[in-house]
Design a protein around this motif. Structure first.
Motif, PDB file in Angstrom:
ATOM      1  N   ASN A   1       0.827  -1.211   0.000  1.00 39.26           N
ATOM      2  CA  ASN A   1       0.000   0.000   0.000  1.00 39.26           C
ATOM      3  C   ASN A   1       0.861   1.260   0.000  1.00 39.26           C
ATOM      4  OD1 ASN A   1       0.349  -1.126   2.883  1.00 39.26           O
ATOM      5  ND2 ASN A   1      -0.062   1.049   3.247  1.00 39.26           N
ATOM      6  N   VAL A   2       2.163   1.111   0.338  1.00 33.21           N
ATOM      7  CA  VAL A   2       3.102   2.234   0.259  1.00 33.21           C
ATOM      8  C   VAL A   2       3.675   2.256  -1.153  1.00 33.21           C
ATOM      9  CG1 VAL A   2       5.225   3.260   1.173  1.00 33.21           C
ATOM     10  CG2 VAL A   2       3.680   2.010   2.699  1.00 33.21           C
ATOM     11  N   LYS A   3       3.346   3.267  -1.922  1.00 33.81           N
ATOM     12  CA  LYS A   3       3.770   3.338  -3.313  1.00 33.81           C
ATOM     13  C   LYS A   3       5.293   3.332  -3.415  1.00 33.81           C
ATOM     14  CE  LYS A   3       3.057   5.950  -7.586  1.00 33.81           C
ATOM     15  NZ  LYS A   3       2.688   4.724  -8.315  1.00 33.81           N
ATOM     16  N   GLY A   4       5.824   2.399  -4.216  1.00 35.91           N
ATOM     17  CA  GLY A   4       7.262   2.295  -4.405  1.00 35.91           C
ATOM     18  C   GLY A   4       7.927   1.274  -3.509  1.00 35.91           C
TER      19      GLY A   4
ATOM     20  N   PRO B   1       7.940  -9.599  11.497  1.00 39.02           N
ATOM     21  CA  PRO B   1       8.398  -8.259  11.913  1.00 39.02           C
ATOM     22  C   PRO B   1       7.308  -7.209  11.735  1.00 39.02           C
ATOM     23  CG  PRO B   1       9.296  -8.845   9.760  1.00 39.02           C
ATOM     24  CD  PRO B   1       8.597 -10.067  10.267  1.00 39.02           C
ATOM     25  N   THR B   2       6.218  -7.410  12.464  1.00 35.47           N
ATOM     26  CA  THR B   2       5.034  -6.563  12.312  1.00 35.47           C
ATOM     27  C   THR B   2       5.315  -5.098  12.591  1.00 35.47           C
ATOM     28  OG1 THR B   2       3.663  -8.442  12.974  1.00 35.47           O
ATOM     29  CG2 THR B   2       2.642  -6.263  13.041  1.00 35.47           C
ATOM     30  N   GLU B   3       6.001  -4.832  13.690  1.00 37.95           N
ATOM     31  CA  GLU B   3       6.258  -3.433  14.072  1.00 37.95           C
ATOM     32  C   GLU B   3       7.117  -2.729  13.023  1.00 37.95           C
ATOM     33  OE1 GLU B   3       8.095  -0.835  17.806  1.00 37.95           O
ATOM     34  OE2 GLU B   3       7.888  -3.024  17.961  1.00 37.95           O
ATOM     35  N   PHE B   4       8.126  -3.438  12.505  1.00 40.36           N
ATOM     36  CA  PHE B   4       8.994  -2.872  11.480  1.00 40.36           C
ATOM     37  C   PHE B   4       8.185  -2.518  10.229  1.00 40.36           C
ATOM     38  CE2 PHE B   4      11.552  -3.791   7.639  1.00 40.36           C
ATOM     39  CZ  PHE B   4      12.513  -2.798   7.765  1.00 40.36           C
TER      40      PHE B   4
ATOM     41  N   GLY C   1       4.846   1.933   7.240  1.00 42.87           N
ATOM     42  CA  GLY C   1       3.567   2.329   6.660  1.00 42.87           C
ATOM     43  C   GLY C   1       2.808   1.213   5.982  1.00 42.87           C
ATOM     44  N   ILE C   2       3.310  -0.023   6.087  1.00 41.78           N
ATOM     45  CA  ILE C   2       2.669  -1.149   5.402  1.00 41.78           C
ATOM     46  C   ILE C   2       1.502  -1.686   6.231  1.00 41.78           C
ATOM     47  CG2 ILE C   2       3.016  -3.511   4.578  1.00 41.78           C
ATOM     48  CD1 ILE C   2       5.915  -2.765   4.008  1.00 41.78           C
TER      49      ILE C   2
ATOM     50  N   VAL D   1      18.590  -3.349   8.834  1.00 40.10           N
ATOM     51  CA  VAL D   1      17.825  -2.125   8.595  1.00 40.10           C
ATOM     52  C   VAL D   1      16.911  -1.854   9.784  1.00 40.10           C
ATOM     53  CG1 VAL D   1      16.088  -1.016   7.127  1.00 40.10           C
ATOM     54  CG2 VAL D   1      17.908  -2.398   6.098  1.00 40.10           C
ATOM     55  N   ASN D   2      17.042  -0.663  10.346  1.00 39.82           N
ATOM     56  CA  ASN D   2      16.222  -0.275  11.480  1.00 39.82           C
ATOM     57  C   ASN D   2      14.953   0.452  11.078  1.00 39.82           C
ATOM     58  OD1 ASN D   2      17.977  -1.351  13.362  1.00 39.82           O
ATOM     59  ND2 ASN D   2      19.094   0.568  13.662  1.00 39.82           N
ATOM     60  N   LYS D   3      15.056   1.236  10.003  1.00 42.93           N
ATOM     61  CA  LYS D   3      13.930   2.105   9.668  1.00 42.93           C
ATOM     62  C   LYS D   3      13.918   2.424   8.176  1.00 42.93           C
ATOM     63  CE  LYS D   3      13.315   5.411  12.601  1.00 42.93           C
ATOM     64  NZ  LYS D   3      13.483   6.723  13.319  1.00 42.93           N
ATOM     65  N   ILE D   4      12.722   2.523   7.626  1.00 44.87           N
ATOM     66  CA  ILE D   4      12.531   2.966   6.245  1.00 44.87           C
ATOM     67  C   ILE D   4      11.620   4.187   6.275  1.00 44.87           C
ATOM     68  CG2 ILE D   4      11.753   2.355   3.923  1.00 44.87           C
ATOM     69  CD1 ILE D   4      12.092  -0.576   4.704  1.00 44.87           C
ATOM     70  N   MET D   5      12.130   5.317   5.776  1.00 44.66           N
ATOM     71  CA  MET D   5      11.362   6.562   5.816  1.00 44.66           C
ATOM     72  C   MET D   5      11.047   7.030   4.404  1.00 44.66           C
ATOM     73  SD  MET D   5      13.711   8.283   8.784  1.00 44.66           S
ATOM     74  CE  MET D   5      15.175   7.530   8.062  1.00 44.66           C
ATOM     75  N   ARG D   6       9.807   7.435   4.193  1.00 39.68           N
ATOM     76  CA  ARG D   6       9.363   7.924   2.887  1.00 39.68           C
ATOM     77  C   ARG D   6       9.743   9.387   2.730  1.00 39.68           C
ATOM     78  NH1 ARG D   6       8.208   7.788  -1.863  1.00 39.68           N
ATOM     79  NH2 ARG D   6       6.268   7.207  -2.862  1.00 39.68           N
TER      80      ARG D   6
END
Length: 444
Positions: free
Chosen positions: A132-135, A421-424, A429-430, A264-269
């Motif tokens: 649902n997160v584009k890209g 890894p639900t929280e991740f 944003g998924i 990877v700790n975080k993915i930011m748009r």
């Protein structure tokens, strides 16, 4: 008159012969149905009939009893023919390769995830593998499809889909960042190289992902796969080293580097794509992100005292180097059974499982386990739970017994599965939904 009588006799003989053939055929079908009925009853008694994840569902109105699905399945007794129709026997042992789906000549089989009563958490992914997160895309086991062959195919297809929207004039560092170097991640990396995408592949552990944690002798493939930049790989009885060597050779020949030990700790748009942050403080930007991290995520722990001791492990890497130890293996799945059997060759091994029966084993593992129990080379304690671990002992609570069983111990291997890894995913944003008996592979 005599000719007429002869014809009547001949035709009568033919009719009797045909009736005999039909009766023999009907008796054969009934006998086979009774055998399948007995297998289904046994599966129910052993807790194998109900599916735990991906499994086939047969449309009886379309089934023509060709038996193609039964013959195509590399596992044993997942499907059978009962009363002229295909039926599921041991649904919980299905590993989701989809061979039955593709083999059925009338398209009577679909692959479902979850059941009406038992849901399975899955991230939202469309037919192009985009979330649902584009890209941001997902391929492999985390999307619901197991097996190496399926993961390889999904990794390749996901890259083909996401490459269509790449902007050649973007100021992002990379066109694509692939997170995870298991089967899906490696395939995606090779396909990205073929498509000339500027790609970075990050792996929190080592090349192979979950495959790397398999016991050395484990067979990891049951059907051929099409690997980008290599071609058809026809390895059926394949060990982990053979598969890892193949991947390493293909990557080396194509001058591809996998960045291992990069969690990877975080993915930011951001406006143009994504910023990926690693645990070592490094940050990378990319137009697209492909998650190929599998469903296991973090190993599930028992949450008992002493679980953090050095002698406790959650994977078995080199069983041939371990000998003359008193070992407890905890778990009831294939990984636990295979590890216990490998260790039992040169160690004193006890297998502890919290349930009354083993319900998710491949037939070969079940046979080997029964042989080991019969030969007393492996001690199995069912209905048992580890309550504490200390330097010299492991303490087990057995259902129905007041006293805690204390066993001398030097090593503990825990195979309790992994936590999605639900929280991740949610932080990225998924959306995650629980699937209750939904088809994820069906004919149009």
């Amino acid at each position: 008159m005599e000719n007429l009588l002869e014809q009547i006799i001949i035709y009568g003989a033919v009719v009797i012969f045909l009736l005999g053939v039909v009766l023999v055929y009907i008796r054969k079908l009934r006998r086979e149905s009774r055998i399948v009925e007995k297998k289904i009853q046994l599966a129910k008694e052993e807790g194998l009939h109900e599916p735990v994840s991906l499994h086939p569902v047969v449309d009886p109105n379309s089934c023509i009893q060709s038996g193609a699905c039964v013959r195509a399945c590399p596992e044993h007794d997942i499907l059978g023919i009962r009363n002229g129709k295909a039926t599921v026997i041991n649904a919980s042992q299905c590993v989701g390769h989809g061979a039955c789906f593709h083999a059925c000549p009338t398209q009577a089989i679909s692959l479902f995830i979850g059941t009406e009563k038992r849901g399975v958490d899955l991230p939202h992914v469309n037919h192009t593998f985009e979330t649902n997160v584009k890209g941001m895309f997902i391929a492999g086991e985390m999307g619901g499809m197991g097996l190496i062959r399926n993961a390889v195919e999904q990794g390749k297809q996901a890259v083909q889909n996401l490459s269509k929207g790449i902007n050649s004039k973007s100021n992002m560092q990379f066109d694509l960042i692939i997170i995870g170097a298991g089967p899906a991640g490696i395939s995606a990396t090779l396909e990205a190289k073929r498509l000339k995408l500027k790609t970075l592949t990050l792996e929190q552990d080592t090349l192979g992902g979950t495959v790397y944690t398999f016991p050395r002798a484990k067979v990891v493939m049951t059907s051929p796969m099409d690997l980008p930049l290599f071609g058809k790989v026809k390895l059926y009885e394949t060990s982990k080293p053979e598969l890892l060597d193949l991947w390493n050779d293909v990557l080396k020949k194509n001058e591809i580097k996998i960045n291992e030990k990069h969690k990877v700790n975080k993915i930011m748009r951001n406006e143009q794509g994504f910023c990926v942050e690693c645990n070592n403080g490094e940050e990378y930007t990319s137009q697209r992100v492909l998650l190929a991290i599998g469903r296991r995520g973090t190993p599930r722990k028992l949450n008992v005292p002493g679980e953090d001791l050095p002698k406790v492990a959650y994977r078995l890497l080199e069983p041939e180097l371990i000998s003359d130890n008193k070992i407890i293996v905890v778990g009831g799945g294939d990984s636990a059974i295979e590890s216990a059997l490998l260790l039992a060759d040169t160690n004193d091994v006890t297998l502890s499982y919290r349930k009354e029966t083993f319900s998710r084993l491949k037939p070969k593992n079940r046979e080997k386990l029964e042989e080991a129990i019969k030969s007393k080379s492996l001690d199995v304690i069912l209905n048992s739970n580890v309550t504490a671990i200390d330097e010299e002992f492991v303490h087990l609570k057995i259902a129905g017994q007041e006293e805690v069983l204390t066993l001398a111990n030097q090593l503990v291997y825990i195979f309790a599965g992994g936590e999605l890894p639900t929280e991740f995913l949610r932080n990225a944003g998924i959306e995650i939904t629980t699937k209750f008996g939904e088809a994820i592979l069906k004919h149009a």
